[in-house]
Design a protein around this motif. Structure first.
Motif: not given
Length: 165
Positions: A119-124, A131-138, A144-148
């Protein structure tokens, strides 16, 4: 533009805390330590299709580092992948903060989408102006990982590259 990256965590993302339909049990013993794994063989094809369709490169962003290629990739259907060299965790930092610092340094200005449960990755990452453009998908580590999650990554990557199928 540099090739965008799909950064892939293992524990909590490919290896959730709770077993769901489609997951199989495994044991892995990198460096002689035995781990219980829950892995879904459908994840590899979903991720490789995402990368192929969007021109992205999948990279391990996990404390498993290169061991993910031996213990995780073959069980979910992923090829050998590059990995972010994350050193042994410094307990002065949270797991997510330590990993995020090393990921940011390795990625630099390349665009990336990161499938991550800490959960603290986006804040860091928000504190890193290089950094260039990025998206964190929580990702919820329980499920775990889903198709969404894959769809969120796909939408962002397509908007980034201007390729909408």
């Amino acid at each position: 533009m540099d090739t965008p990256l799909v950064l892939l965590d293992v524990d909590g993302v490919l290896n959730p805390l709770q077993r769901s339909p489609g997951y199989q049990r495994y044991r892995a013993s990198p460096n002689g330590v035995v781990y219980r794994l829950l892995l879904n063989p459908a994840h590899g094809p979903l991720l490789t299709r995402l990368a192929a369709d969007t021109g992205a490169e999948i990279v391990w962003a996990s404390y498993w580092t290169d061991a993910a290629n031996d213990w995780i990739g073959p069980r979910v259907g992923l090829p050998q992948l590059r990995y972010v060299p994350i050193p042994r965790h410094d307990p002065e930092f949270s797991l997510g903060a330590w990993k995020a610092r090393h990921v940011a340094s390795w990625v630099g200005e390349r665009p990336f989408v990161w499938l991550e449960d800490e959960p603290d990755v986006p804040e860091v990452l928000a504190e890193d102006s290089g950094l260039g453009p990025y998206l964190i998908v929580p990702v919820d580590p329980l499920h775990g990982l889903t198709e969404t999650h894959i769809a969120q990554a796909r939408t962002w990557l397509e908007q980034l590259t201007g390729d909408h199928g």
